[in-house]
Design a protein around this motif. Structure first.
Motif, PDB file in Angstrom:
ATOM      1  N   VAL A 174       5.475  -2.057   6.681  1.00 26.20           N
ATOM      2  CA  VAL A 174       4.913  -2.978   7.397  1.00 26.20           C
ATOM      3  C   VAL A 174       6.223  -4.438   7.904  1.00 26.20           C
ATOM      4  O   VAL A 174       6.817  -4.833   6.712  1.00 26.20           O
ATOM      5  CB  VAL A 174       3.537  -4.359   6.082  1.00 26.20           C
ATOM      6  CG1 VAL A 174       3.374  -5.903   6.752  1.00 26.20           C
ATOM      7  CG2 VAL A 174       2.581  -3.763   5.028  1.00 26.20           C
ATOM      8  N   PRO A 175       6.128  -5.063   8.966  1.00 28.71           N
ATOM      9  CA  PRO A 175       7.513  -5.362   9.425  1.00 28.71           C
ATOM     10  C   PRO A 175       6.947  -6.888   9.474  1.00 28.71           C
ATOM     11  O   PRO A 175       6.186  -7.394   8.308  1.00 28.71           O
ATOM     12  CB  PRO A 175       6.881  -5.515  10.587  1.00 28.71           C
ATOM     13  CG  PRO A 175       5.274  -4.519  10.619  1.00 28.71           C
ATOM     14  CD  PRO A 175       4.886  -4.052   9.961  1.00 28.71           C
ATOM     15  N   ALA A 176       7.772  -8.250   9.864  1.00 25.21           N
ATOM     16  CA  ALA A 176       7.967  -9.283   9.190  1.00 25.21           C
ATOM     17  C   ALA A 176       6.861  -9.692   9.850  1.00 25.21           C
ATOM     18  O   ALA A 176       6.236  -9.457  11.010  1.00 25.21           O
ATOM     19  CB  ALA A 176       8.931  -9.843   9.507  1.00 25.21           C
ATOM     20  N   LEU A 222      -5.632   3.582   9.113  1.00 27.09           N
ATOM     21  CA  LEU A 222      -5.897   2.764  10.651  1.00 27.09           C
ATOM     22  C   LEU A 222      -4.542   2.818  11.315  1.00 27.09           C
ATOM     23  O   LEU A 222      -4.439   2.868  12.355  1.00 27.09           O
ATOM     24  CB  LEU A 222      -6.637   1.921  10.413  1.00 27.09           C
ATOM     25  CG  LEU A 222      -7.808   1.018  10.178  1.00 27.09           C
ATOM     26  CD1 LEU A 222      -7.756  -0.391  10.231  1.00 27.09           C
ATOM     27  CD2 LEU A 222      -8.708   1.946  11.030  1.00 27.09           C
ATOM     28  N   VAL A 223      -3.665   3.406  10.252  1.00 30.85           N
ATOM     29  CA  VAL A 223      -2.300   3.447  10.851  1.00 30.85           C
ATOM     30  C   VAL A 223      -2.162   4.661  11.280  1.00 30.85           C
ATOM     31  O   VAL A 223      -1.688   5.883   9.876  1.00 30.85           O
ATOM     32  CB  VAL A 223      -1.195   3.160   9.573  1.00 30.85           C
ATOM     33  CG1 VAL A 223       0.321   3.071  10.024  1.00 30.85           C
ATOM     34  CG2 VAL A 223      -1.577   1.774   9.955  1.00 30.85           C
ATOM     35  N   VAL A 251       1.557  -3.066  12.189  1.00 33.46           N
ATOM     36  CA  VAL A 251       1.526  -2.192  11.314  1.00 33.46           C
ATOM     37  C   VAL A 251       1.580  -1.137  11.739  1.00 33.46           C
ATOM     38  O   VAL A 251       2.245  -0.351  11.809  1.00 33.46           O
ATOM     39  CB  VAL A 251       0.416  -2.499  10.543  1.00 33.46           C
ATOM     40  CG1 VAL A 251       0.692  -1.574   9.858  1.00 33.46           C
ATOM     41  CG2 VAL A 251       0.586  -3.747   9.831  1.00 33.46           C
ATOM     42  N   GLN A 252       0.672  -0.865  13.327  1.00 27.23           N
ATOM     43  CA  GLN A 252       0.810   0.714  13.610  1.00 27.23           C
ATOM     44  C   GLN A 252       2.022   0.845  14.360  1.00 27.23           C
ATOM     45  O   GLN A 252       3.000   1.470  13.941  1.00 27.23           O
ATOM     46  CB  GLN A 252      -0.576   0.776  14.597  1.00 27.23           C
ATOM     47  CG  GLN A 252      -1.850   0.975  14.405  1.00 27.23           C
ATOM     48  CD  GLN A 252      -2.678   0.556  14.991  1.00 27.23           C
ATOM     49  OE1 GLN A 252      -3.116   0.653  16.602  1.00 27.23           O
ATOM     50  NE2 GLN A 252      -3.452   1.289  15.212  1.00 27.23           N
ATOM     51  N   THR A 253       2.041  -0.142  14.939  1.00 30.24           N
ATOM     52  CA  THR A 253       3.144  -0.197  15.850  1.00 30.24           C
ATOM     53  C   THR A 253       5.038  -0.231  15.478  1.00 30.24           C
ATOM     54  O   THR A 253       5.945   0.782  15.352  1.00 30.24           O
ATOM     55  CB  THR A 253       3.977  -1.415  16.547  1.00 30.24           C
ATOM     56  OG1 THR A 253       2.515  -1.794  17.948  1.00 30.24           O
ATOM     57  CG2 THR A 253       4.827  -0.706  17.808  1.00 30.24           C
ATOM     58  N   CYS A 275     -12.261  -0.801   1.837  1.00 30.39           N
ATOM     59  CA  CYS A 275     -12.298   0.243   2.700  1.00 30.39           C
ATOM     60  C   CYS A 275     -11.437   1.462   3.180  1.00 30.39           C
ATOM     61  O   CYS A 275     -10.362   1.835   2.443  1.00 30.39           O
ATOM     62  CB  CYS A 275     -12.814   0.405   3.171  1.00 30.39           C
ATOM     63  SG  CYS A 275     -14.620  -0.195   2.291  1.00 30.39           S
ATOM     64  N   HIS A 276     -10.020   0.385   3.871  1.00 30.56           N
ATOM     65  CA  HIS A 276      -9.158   1.282   4.170  1.00 30.56           C
ATOM     66  C   HIS A 276      -8.001   0.817   3.594  1.00 30.56           C
ATOM     67  O   HIS A 276      -6.888   1.819   4.504  1.00 30.56           O
ATOM     68  CB  HIS A 276      -9.049   0.491   5.941  1.00 30.56           C
ATOM     69  CG  HIS A 276     -10.416   1.034   6.783  1.00 30.56           C
ATOM     70  ND1 HIS A 276     -10.105   2.404   7.041  1.00 30.56           N
ATOM     71  CD2 HIS A 276     -11.454   0.212   7.599  1.00 30.56           C
ATOM     72  CE1 HIS A 276     -11.683   2.181   8.047  1.00 30.56           C
ATOM     73  NE2 HIS A 276     -11.962   0.527   8.043  1.00 30.56           N
ATOM     74  N   GLY A 277      -8.120   0.558   2.833  1.00 31.41           N
ATOM     75  CA  GLY A 277      -6.778  -0.053   1.782  1.00 31.41           C
ATOM     76  C   GLY A 277      -5.707  -0.649   2.057  1.00 31.41           C
ATOM     77  O   GLY A 277      -6.009  -1.177   3.053  1.00 31.41           O
ATOM     78  N   ALA A 278      -4.785  -0.965   1.380  1.00 36.37           N
ATOM     79  CA  ALA A 278      -3.990  -2.745   1.685  1.00 36.37           C
ATOM     80  C   ALA A 278      -2.802  -1.751   2.535  1.00 36.37           C
ATOM     81  O   ALA A 278      -2.752  -0.473   2.585  1.00 36.37           O
ATOM     82  CB  ALA A 278      -3.066  -2.514   0.534  1.00 36.37           C
ATOM     83  N   ASN A 279      -2.621  -2.668   3.588  1.00 39.40           N
ATOM     84  CA  ASN A 279      -2.316  -2.206   5.054  1.00 39.40           C
ATOM     85  C   ASN A 279      -2.352  -1.266   5.391  1.00 39.40           C
ATOM     86  O   ASN A 279      -1.724  -0.569   6.933  1.00 39.40           O
ATOM     87  CB  ASN A 279      -0.507  -2.063   4.537  1.00 39.40           C
ATOM     88  CG  ASN A 279      -0.279  -3.320   3.419  1.00 39.40           C
ATOM     89  OD1 ASN A 279      -0.557  -4.077   4.429  1.00 39.40           O
ATOM     90  ND2 ASN A 279       1.001  -2.534   2.353  1.00 39.40           N
TER      91      ASN A 279
END
Length: 139
Positions: free
Chosen positions: A42-44, A78-79, A132-134, A63-67
């Protein structure tokens, strides 16, 4: 073409959420937490993405979890390259929240609509997820 991609993303998101909402009970008796599916950095965060993180945690993380790391047997991460903007545009997130998603990429079942979120809320969640994906190489 973008509409089709957006619809597909929404379906996936709704499917994962629905499974969590309706299928999660089958996971509770074991007493063991679901396993994270991917490691996430997880970035700033800025003010908008911090709010998006809070909204995600309140409405999506169960459902999709932390981060957005997913939870094995519960909902997808989703990442993941499946959710990169060129495959699932931002609009897919909006549709998933509003209409739910039929399962198609993952074996988690359908995701139901998510009640109580405004379009601005979803915009902030999407900003958080995209950041977060980036940070994790999803372009």
């Amino acid at each position: 073409m973008q509409r089709k991609i957006l619809l597909i993303l929404c379906v996936v998101l709704v499917a994962g959420g629905g499974y969590l909402l309706f299928g999660k009970k089958s996971h509770e008796p074991s007493g063991e937490p679901a396993q994270v599916m991917v490691e996430v950095v997880v970035p700033a965060l800025n003010a908008t993405t911090k709010l998006g993180e809070r909204l995600f945690n309140d409405n999506c993380a169960s459902c999709h979890g932390a981060n957005a790391a997913g939870q094995q047997g519960v909902a997808p991460p989703l990442v993941h390259k499946i959710y990169e903007p060129s495959h699932h545009a931002d609009g897919a997130f909006y549709l998933a929240v509003k209409q739910g998603v039929r399962a198609h990429h993952w074996p988690f079942g359908d995701m139901p609509p998510v009640e109580g979120l405004t379009q601005k809320d979803v915009e902030r969640i999407v900003a958080f997820v995209r950041l977060v994906q980036t940070a994790n190489g999803i372009q």
